[in-house]
Design a protein around this motif. Sequence first.
Motif, mmCIF file in Angstrom:
data_model
loop_
_atom_site.group_PDB
_atom_site.id
_atom_site.type_symbol
_atom_site.label_atom_id
_atom_site.label_comp_id
_atom_site.label_asym_id
_atom_site.label_seq_id
_atom_site.Cartn_x
_atom_site.Cartn_y
_atom_site.Cartn_z
ATOM 1 N N ILE A 1 -5.337 -9.268 -22.025
ATOM 2 C CA ILE A 1 -4.658 -7.978 -21.980
ATOM 3 C C ILE A 1 -3.211 -8.073 -22.454
ATOM 4 O O ILE A 1 -2.609 -7.059 -22.816
ATOM 5 N N ALA A 2 -2.641 -9.291 -22.454
ATOM 6 C CA ALA A 2 -1.261 -9.462 -22.922
ATOM 7 C C ALA A 2 -1.190 -10.066 -24.318
ATOM 8 O O ALA A 2 -0.096 -10.222 -24.863
ATOM 9 N N MET A 3 -2.334 -10.372 -24.917
ATOM 10 C CA MET A 3 -2.322 -11.014 -26.225
ATOM 11 C C MET A 3 -1.782 -10.133 -27.355
ATOM 12 O O MET A 3 -1.128 -10.647 -28.265
ATOM 13 N N PRO A 4 -2.007 -8.804 -27.360
ATOM 14 C CA PRO A 4 -1.389 -8.004 -28.430
ATOM 15 C C PRO A 4 0.124 -8.167 -28.471
ATOM 16 O O PRO A 4 0.718 -8.203 -29.555
ATOM 17 N N GLY A 5 0.773 -8.254 -27.308
ATOM 18 C CA GLY A 5 2.212 -8.494 -27.285
ATOM 19 C C GLY A 5 2.562 -9.845 -27.879
ATOM 20 O O GLY A 5 3.560 -9.980 -28.612
ATOM 21 N N PHE A 6 1.738 -10.838 -27.577
ATOM 22 C CA PHE A 6 1.953 -12.156 -28.175
ATOM 23 C C PHE A 6 1.797 -12.095 -29.687
ATOM 24 O O PHE A 6 2.550 -12.741 -30.430
ATOM 25 N N PHE A 7 0.842 -11.317 -30.164
ATOM 26 C CA PHE A 7 0.620 -11.216 -31.610
ATOM 27 C C PHE A 7 1.791 -10.535 -32.313
ATOM 28 O O PHE A 7 2.098 -10.849 -33.465
#
Length: 543
Positions: A318-324
């Motif tokens: 759920i937090a991976m888009p921010g990482f991307f």
Amino acid sequence: MLFLLAVAGFLFYAALFIARTSFVVEGERYFSLFDDAMVSMRYGKNLAQGFGLVWNPGGERVEGYTNLLWVLYMSLIHLLPIAPSKTSLFVQMTAAAFLALNLYYVRAIALAVSGGSRLIAWGAVALTATYLPINNWSLQGMEVSVLVLLTTICTWLAIRGMETGAFQRWLYPVLGVATLVRPDMVVLFLAFHSFMLLTDPVHRRKHALWGLVILTGAVAAQTTFRIWYYEELLPNTYYLKMTGVPLTVRLSRGLYVLLQFVWKANPLLFVLTLTLAFRKDKRIWLLFWTLAAQMAYSIYVGGDAWEYWGGSNRYFCIAMPGFFVLLSYALHLVTSALIEVVQADHPITLRGLRRASVWTFAASLVYAVVSLNSIHGMDALAEAALVRPVLHAGPGNGNQRDVRQALLLRRATMPDATVAVMRAGTIPYFADRSSVDLLGKNDRVVAHLPASASEGPIRFTDFRPGHMKFDFAHSIGRLQPDVILQLRRRTELAKPFLQGDYKDVLLEGGCMFVRRDSPRVRWDRLPPHGCDEEAGLDDIGID
């Protein structure tokens, strides 16, 4: 216009992905979700049919789900005149829509963080849209799709507040809704709340008040309902996964799977991204903060049950888009610096410089996409490319095998028969029989037991949340199911409760056990073949 075309392209890919997870059984095409999602579907189906939020119609009230709003949405689907073989398709279509909308917010966040760089925004969108774990968990029906969307919406709202200086009051209601989708979203709520309290002194009192009131209200509402309806303070799944397990075992395994995730995804990508943390930009720090919160939570609970597949588990996802967004930004900075070094030694025109920058950045994105999606080697890339089935969607196992077994059980048992299972979603849903959950997700007796553990140092990495508790004396000896499926490698432990009372039958390549004296079994409709001891021990099923 180009972005809309990109979203349309993603939706086309999602449609192919969904089609790839479907299969034909007895001349009918079936759509089935990941097994845990099918547990939620069974709750939704029973609620729609008037039996209440229960796993077994007329059975004990046990909260074997952790996604209340998702279950309620599933119940609405079951009010429609749709065949059971197609209900899952509507959940998958909803997930695809959520993921497509998520790309809009990813783009908006990337544009804000990067100062309006469309190239970085395209990179963040590409990394998110092609990430196999997000697509798999979402399009196979887990609540990840809606949680990913809610997380990016909250991130966008928080960043918008930083840029405009206005208090974003919608941030906390959206976070409150997220906790009703899944209770452990309280972690992300606290992450956003604490960050805004620390970084927005002008509106600190408003953040404190809104956050406290909405979080307390959301938690109190769900807890009050749980105590009233299920007579438990916490979900049954909490007792299953978090009790009876030493904290050191959970923490060691959680840290182990986090390091595995970083290593398999390519540590270089994380190192490059971490360089952005030195920039004095609250927007960048927020993205790191939320990702760190989810990683810390994953460590605390011991990771997920399917870490063997690789990639982001459901907590990281759920937090991976921010990482991307951060990764795209970092790759752009690195590739731009490389081009400048080359240009210093070999002067080129401005047009050539821009073209070289774009192509170099694009190449770095391809490298990142391949690295991030090689979650269990090159075979994972074939899954992402839809060349081979994704997790649990193969023709000879997982969902398809479960549906075949479920349909056979419907024909071979009376409606009041009981079936004991370890995969507690697909078979009970399609067989439409009362079931016994051998692993305790829907059985409070098993859920409150101590977890079984491996011997020696391996126990610190071998822990699998939700799959470490069983009590055959209770599930078989006391409850006496008519049919038992999926004993897997625990057949030997179950033998004292099987010998004499149960007959083994070979079913769809696996061994099941049928109570000899059961009046609820239609023996003439069962396969005549038994299974030897080796077949029984080899029936490990799919987790």
